[in-house]
Design an enzyme around this catalytic site. Structure first.
Site, PDB file in Angstrom:
ATOM      1  N   ALA A  63       1.141  -1.328   0.036  1.00 16.08           N
ATOM      2  CA  ALA A  63      -0.276   0.535   0.270  1.00 16.08           C
ATOM      3  C   ALA A  63       0.791   1.400  -0.221  1.00 16.08           C
ATOM      4  O   ALA A  63       2.226   1.109   0.701  1.00 16.08           O
ATOM      5  CB  ALA A  63      -1.043   0.016   1.143  1.00 16.08           C
ATOM      6  N   GLY A 102       0.843  -5.154   0.709  1.00 20.65           N
ATOM      7  CA  GLY A 102      -0.848  -5.288   0.347  1.00 20.65           C
ATOM      8  C   GLY A 102      -0.058  -5.492  -1.112  1.00 20.65           C
ATOM      9  O   GLY A 102      -1.568  -5.829  -2.141  1.00 20.65           O
ATOM     10  N   GLU A 105      -0.622  -9.398  -0.722  1.00 20.55           N
ATOM     11  CA  GLU A 105      -2.564  -9.661  -0.674  1.00 20.55           C
ATOM     12  C   GLU A 105      -3.356  -9.259  -1.924  1.00 20.55           C
ATOM     13  O   GLU A 105      -4.319  -9.639  -2.628  1.00 20.55           O
ATOM     14  CB  GLU A 105      -3.083  -7.921   0.039  1.00 20.55           C
ATOM     15  CG  GLU A 105      -2.503  -8.434   1.997  1.00 20.55           C
ATOM     16  CD  GLU A 105      -2.964  -7.299   2.982  1.00 20.55           C
ATOM     17  OE1 GLU A 105      -1.902  -6.402   2.367  1.00 20.55           O
ATOM     18  OE2 GLU A 105      -2.927  -8.083   3.979  1.00 20.55           O
ATOM     19  N   GLU A 125       4.236  -6.303   6.830  1.00 29.06           N
ATOM     20  CA  GLU A 125       3.039  -4.656   7.842  1.00 29.06           C
ATOM     21  C   GLU A 125       4.064  -4.505   9.200  1.00 29.06           C
ATOM     22  O   GLU A 125       4.140  -3.545  10.047  1.00 29.06           O
ATOM     23  CB  GLU A 125       2.159  -4.643   7.784  1.00 29.06           C
ATOM     24  CG  GLU A 125       1.870  -5.039   6.183  1.00 29.06           C
ATOM     25  CD  GLU A 125       1.576  -5.698   5.352  1.00 29.06           C
ATOM     26  OE1 GLU A 125       1.868  -6.375   5.675  1.00 29.06           O
ATOM     27  OE2 GLU A 125       0.634  -5.817   4.778  1.00 29.06           O
TER      28      GLU A 125
END
Ligand code: T1G
Length: 680
Positions: A63, A102, A105, A125
């Site tokens: 992200a 992310g 993911e 993370e």
């Protein structure tokens, strides 16, 4: 279509390419067109499969961390992954570089993952004080099992493609063109005519080895040291096993929202950007070219010189290690050999790699052997005359353009440079012991250091895996100067009533790996004793221990006692009696001192000295000081470093409490630096 997301067709297979340099972070300007493209392709009957790929050097690396702390604009990552899982057509992520956070993911939202052989996949993370918030804690265990998923998520360490293939995280390793391989893979799946199963429906590995999972979870709880994210990671993976998918996913989102708003994650995200910021130096633009370092010379094969030699050899850079005589050289190279052998014995290094690294280090007692070095690091005895003599000799030996670095830990680099006919080539490279392990490298910019020399030192620092911070010349530069300030109240606290174990406990409860007194016993009290004598200073209690031969672990006694030559510290009644006698002799009535007071009287001088360092321009920015302390001294990452922590405490409070202790003790360590007055 947007610039950040394009769609191409390979007949019946659509290829969606994300292009968001430098690391394809999933910023909003990527998410929006990505969601639109996937929606369109899902509805397009001419499309029978979808490949998700990235341009540039890596698959999505996560992200966009810069968006945290602001309202998340839709579509968010979870919305995109949920959309992916509604697509019945086979989907595959084509992964190169690092699929992280992310990014992984997003790939887990696809039915399949095809990786380039050199790709790495991970969920880091936790290093940002977070847990995977895009479904990673619920999907990854479904592919690799709960215990492996927990280890990957709590360590944040990526796995190489081959391991990911073996674990079931990746479905194939691409041979040749990555996107072409992914397209071919989907064609193969279409030919099989089997409905592709979304990860959310794959539950066969969830029941794998619950005992291993619980052992791993218990182990990390012991190591969390006050950090919330590792525990939240374990809770979320446990939910993946015990709850239905959607409940586990909702629980993950709740845990993520709590962590992302918390101080610990703000601190760790601060450190992520601060580390990158530290390498940006005023006056060193991209136009300044770093010199190539093909060979390094190191002067001094003692503990530091040997460790520095290993740091370069570990990065594949040949080293010429110089000592004054054969015996000293043999001791130095012998110690290096022992260090590599110990790593092999521990299993952290294979024999071949150790041999290869050792072969890169050649010993000599002849200065002329340094003639082809592009960088020479002096790691000789911490004495100005010795160092000046070495730098004067280097004039005759070092090749033109060589960078001449001193590893001094606090001496005046300008004075050392003045001994050289080429002061523009001289700077400090202050490694932290053990030099082959500790990440921090203070690069000391002397008055005459050229931008080119500085750029070369910064570049080679990154090559050997160090975190460089450029500092100015003063006694102790940034780290050691501030360490003196942090220790300045130690004797007063002991005399007034605190015990070593109480002070150490206040530090470990704050999040430090160990307290100052355990650290002194580990490093050896005689080092500080020698330095104090050299500077004509005294410390009644520490000096008394040294005069009694209590140097710490190495003598079985220091601030603590160590039974049978062990390493476990035990409070020693003799030390408590010594403190009592010395306090009585000074008419000090001892009292109980709270942990809060201990932290104030040790950490406020630390922050205050950092403020003075900024005021004097010795450090470029407050965040540089945080990077020094987190990477060189173990400052708790959950507090973001001394300056970030002060901001969390509140600058007004910091100013007030410094003024209070300055009023009460009169000691300069508490005299508030003017730099603090501008802080809000
Ligand atoms: N967001 C924003 N900027 C990023 C970024 C990111 N994720 N990663 C890197 N950058 C910037 C970085 O600041 C630098 O900027 C430039 O890119 C090059 O980075 C929902 C919540 C990928 C291994 O933690 O580990 O996904 O200084 O110098 O050495 O569950 O970047 O040039 O202006 O580090 O080649 C999870 C973080 C996010 C990976 C490349 N992902 N990045 O290393 O380049 S949270 C991460 C890295 C998340 C989801 C959760 C490394 C790298 P500038 P760099 P590098």
């Amino acid at each position: 279509m947007s610039r950040s997301v394009t769609v191409s067709r390979d007949n019946e297979i659509a290829v969606v390419t994300i292009d968001n340099p430098p690391v394809n972070a999933l910023s909003h300007h990527v998410r929006e067109p990505l969601y639109a493209a996937l929606t369109e392709l899902a509805a397009d009957d001419t499309v029978r499969g979808i490949v998700l790929a990235c341009a540039g050097r890596t698959f999505v690396a996560g992200a966009d961390i810069t968006e945290f702390g602001k309202p998340m604009q839709k579509p968010d990552l979870n919305g995109i992954v949920a959309l992916l899982e509604t697509i019945a057509k086979p989907t595959a992520a084509a992964i190169h570089g690092t699929a992280l956070g992310g990014g992984l993911e997003l790939a887990l939202g696809c039915h399949f993952r095809i990786a380039d052989r050199t790709a790495r996949l991970g969920l880091p993370e936790v290093k940002l004080g977070l847990l995977p918030g895009g479904g990673g804690t619920v999907r990854l265990p479904r592919l690799v099992g709960p215990a492996k998923a927990l280890r990957m998520i709590v360590t944040g360490t990526p796995v190489p493609a081959a391991e990911a293939l073996a674990d079931g995280l990746v479905d194939a390793i691409a041979e040749g063109d990555l996107t072409g391989s992914a397209v071919a893979f989907l064609r193969g799946k279409l030919a099989e005519g089997v409905r592709p199963i979304p990860v959310r429906e794959r539950n066969d590995k969830l029941g794998e080895d619950p005992a291993a999972f619980e052992r791993a979870a218990a182990d990390l709880a012991r190591k969390a040291r006050g950090l919330e994210a590792p525990l939240a990671c374990a809770e979320s993976v446990r939910n993946a096993v015990s709850l239905p998918f959607d409940q586990a996913l909702a629980a993950e989102h709740a845990l993520f929202r709590k962590l992302v708003a918390g101080d610990q994650s703000k601190a760790q995200r601060h450190l992520f950007f601060a580390e990158r910021e530290a390498a940006k130096v005023v006056g060193i633009g991209k136009d300044v070219k770093a010199g190539d370092v093909a060979r390094v010379g190191i002067i001094g094969a003692g503990t530091m010189g040997g460790g520095i030699a290993m740091a370069f050899a570990n990065a594949g850079i040949p080293v010429t290690l110089l000592e004054t005589d054969d015996a000293a050289l043999a001791r130095g190279t012998g110690m290096i050999g022992k260090n590599y052998a110990a790593s092999v014995a521990r299993g952290s290094l294979d024999e071949a790699t150790a041999a290869r690294r050792l072969a890169l280090i050649s010993g000599t007692t002849d200065y002329a052997a340094l003639a082809d070095a592009d960088l020479i690091v002096e790691a000789a005895f911490e004495d100005m005359a010795v160092k000046r003599d070495i730098f004067a000799r280097l004039d005759q030996v070092a090749k033109a353009g060589a960078v001449l670095a001193t590893n001094t830990s606090y001496l005046d680099v300008n004075a050392i440079a003045a001994a050289s006919a080429r002061p523009e080539a001289v700077l400090g490279m202050h490694f932290f012991s053990p030099a082959n392990v500790m990440k921090l490298l203070e690069i000391v910019r002397a008055e005459k250091t050229s931008p080119e020399a500085l750029a070369t030192a910064l570049s080679v620092a990154k090559r050997i895996g160090k975190i460089p911070v450029v500092v100015g010349v003063c006694h102790g530069f940034v780290g050691n100067r501030m360490l003196t300030a942090r220790s300045s109240e130690n004797e007063a606290l002991l005399m007034e009533g605190a015990l070593p174990a109480e002070i150490d406990r206040a530090f470990t409860d704050f999040g430090w790996p160990m307290g100052p007194f355990q650290m002194y016993d580990l490093a050896g009290l005689d080092i500080g004793w020698r330095n104090r004598k050299a500077r004509g200073e005294t410390a009644a209690l520490a000096d008394a221990l040294c005069e009694a031969g209590r140097f710490g672990q190495k003598t079985g006694k220091g601030w603590y006692a160590y039974a049978d030559g062990g390493r476990t510290p035990t409070p020693d009644p003799d030390v408590e009696a010594l403190i009592g006698r010395e306090a009585a002799a000074r008419g000090i009535a001892r009292r109980t001192i709270s942990a809060e007071e201990i932290i104030e009287r040790t950490h406020l001088p630390l922050v205050n000295e950092g403020a003075r360092i900024l005021e004097e321009g010795i450090a470029q920015r407050a965040s540089d000081i945080d990077i020094v302390w987190v990477n060189g001294y173990g400052f708790p990452v959950g507090k973001g470093g001394p300056m970030f922590w002060a901001g969390l405490e509140g600058w007004q409070k910091v100013r007030e409490r410094l003024a209070y202790w300055h009023e009460r003790t009169g000691r300069d360590a508490f005299r508030p630096s003017p730099w603090l007055s501008g802080r809000e």
